[in-house]
Motif scaffolding. Structure first.
Motif, short mmCIF file in Angstrom:
data_model
loop_
_atom_site.label_atom_id
_atom_site.label_comp_id
_atom_site.label_asym_id
_atom_site.label_seq_id
_atom_site.Cartn_x
_atom_site.Cartn_y
_atom_site.Cartn_z
N ASN A 211 25.86 46.86 -8.94
CA ASN A 211 24.58 47.50 -9.22
C ASN A 211 24.76 48.71 -10.11
O ASN A 211 23.96 48.96 -11.02
N ILE A 213 27.20 49.21 -12.30
CA ILE A 213 27.50 48.74 -13.66
C ILE A 213 26.24 48.24 -14.34
O ILE A 213 26.00 48.52 -15.53
N ARG A 214 25.43 47.50 -13.59
CA ARG A 214 24.19 46.99 -14.18
C ARG A 214 23.24 48.12 -14.58
O ARG A 214 22.65 48.11 -15.66
N ALA A 216 24.16 51.21 -15.24
CA ALA A 216 24.75 51.92 -16.38
C ALA A 216 24.53 51.14 -17.68
O ALA A 216 24.25 51.73 -18.73
N ALA A 217 24.67 49.80 -17.58
CA ALA A 217 24.46 48.97 -18.78
C ALA A 217 23.01 49.06 -19.26
O ALA A 217 22.74 49.16 -20.46
N GLU A 218 22.09 49.02 -18.30
CA GLU A 218 20.68 49.15 -18.68
C GLU A 218 20.42 50.50 -19.32
O GLU A 218 19.69 50.61 -20.31
N GLU A 220 22.61 52.42 -20.84
CA GLU A 220 23.23 52.45 -22.17
C GLU A 220 22.41 51.66 -23.19
O GLU A 220 22.27 52.07 -24.36
N LYS A 221 21.84 50.55 -22.70
CA LYS A 221 20.99 49.74 -23.60
C LYS A 221 19.78 50.53 -24.04
O LYS A 221 19.43 50.57 -25.24
#
Length: 306
Positions: A211, A213-214, A216-218, A220-221
């Motif tokens: 969660n 990582i997800r 953080a990825a969102e 960053e996106k």
């Protein structure tokens, strides 16, 4: 006078032999020359001297006995039993009392038959069970023994009030092995519980990390999108500013390359301010500046052609 005295001497023993006292909770069985005649109830009773005799006094109160015996299971394990039996005369009816009085030769024979019957019933039942089943069958053993014993006792004039198995124990070696089995099962259960707890912990940690990582990825996106939008807006504003500046200079009949020269000098100034001690080598000669201006002008013309 002497005759009267003799009569009294004879009458008094006869009178004493004519009465019998039966205690509370007891009945007396009366026979005539060895044959059953009647039953005496508690209290003062009359009987015919030298003809009627009290054959036996029977207690109608509850009685108890304790038993200790051994049985063998189907897998050849010795089981030690301690039991308590509570029983009493079934009722005070004549046929019942006659059974109690005459069924057995004496009290010892009756007790022996009773004990052997109980032991035999329990042994027969235990012989069909394995040692692992016996401890869990306490209530079943009691129920089956009660049913069997009660039917037998009724034919003797008694009935079973209660049967308790106070202790069921195996031989010491078997008890040790059973304790080891219980201990190993407990360790196995503890290990399984610990493994499940560790699995849950690891799963939760993995889910949390996934969660994170997800998220953080969102983030960053979104940040990249915002940076891209910011750069695009910056370039758009720069282009608008340059277009307006070029138009103003053109209206005033000035060379638009001055804008490029101004941008060049501003860039050098920015390098100097933000360089943080880093060394940047630039060609500061007249030829170098002319070369850079020509390149900037060529890029501007190329952009205008497009």
């Amino acid at each position: 006078m002497s005759f009267l005295l003799v009569l009294l001497v004879i009458a008094f023993p006869l009178l004493a032999l004519s009465f019998a006292i039966v205690n509370q909770g007891t009945v007396a069985v009366v026979t005539i020359f060895g044959k059953y005649q009647r039953i005496m109830t508690p209290g003062l009773n009359f009987k015919i001297p030298f003809v009627e005799a009290i054959f036996k006094k029977i207690s109608i109160q509850s009685r108890s006995i304790e038993l200790e015996f051994q049985a063998i299971t189907a897998d050849q394990a010795n089981v030690n039993f301690k039991a308590m039996l509570v029983y009493a005369v079934m009722n005070q009816e004549e046929e019942t009392i006659k059974n109690v009085a005459f069924k057995f030769m004496d009290e010892r024979s009756f007790m022996q038959a009773l004990i052997r019957t109980i032991e035999g019933t329990i042994r027969a039942l235990v012989a069909t069970k394995r040692q692992a089943e016996v401890l869990g069958l306490r209530s079943e053993i009691v129920i089956q023994v009660k049913e069997h014993i009660d039917n037998t006792l009724e034919t003797w004039g008694y009935h079973l009030i209660d049967l308790q198995l106070n202790d069921i124990a195996f031989d010491e070696a078997i008890m040790r092995s059973m304790a080891q089995i219980v201990a190993s099962n407990n360790l196995k259960a503890a290990a399984e519980n610990e493994g499940q707890a560790l699995l849950i912990t690891k799963t939760k940690a993995a889910e949390a990390e996934g969660n994170a990582i997800r998220i953080a990825a969102e983030a960053e996106k979104v940040a990249a999108q915002l940076r891209g939008q910011g750069v695009a807006l910056f370039r758009e504003e720069v282009a608008k500013g340059m277009a307006e500046s070029a138009k103003v200079m053109k209206d005033n009949q000035l060379d638009a390359s001055l804008i490029l020269f101004s941008m060049w000098t501003e860039a050098i100034k920015h390098f100097a301010e933000q360089g943080k001690g880093n060394v940047i080598f630039l060609d500061g000669s007249t030829e170098g500046m002319e070369k850079n201006m020509k390149q900037l002008t060529a890029l501007q013309q190329l952009k205008e052609v497009k």
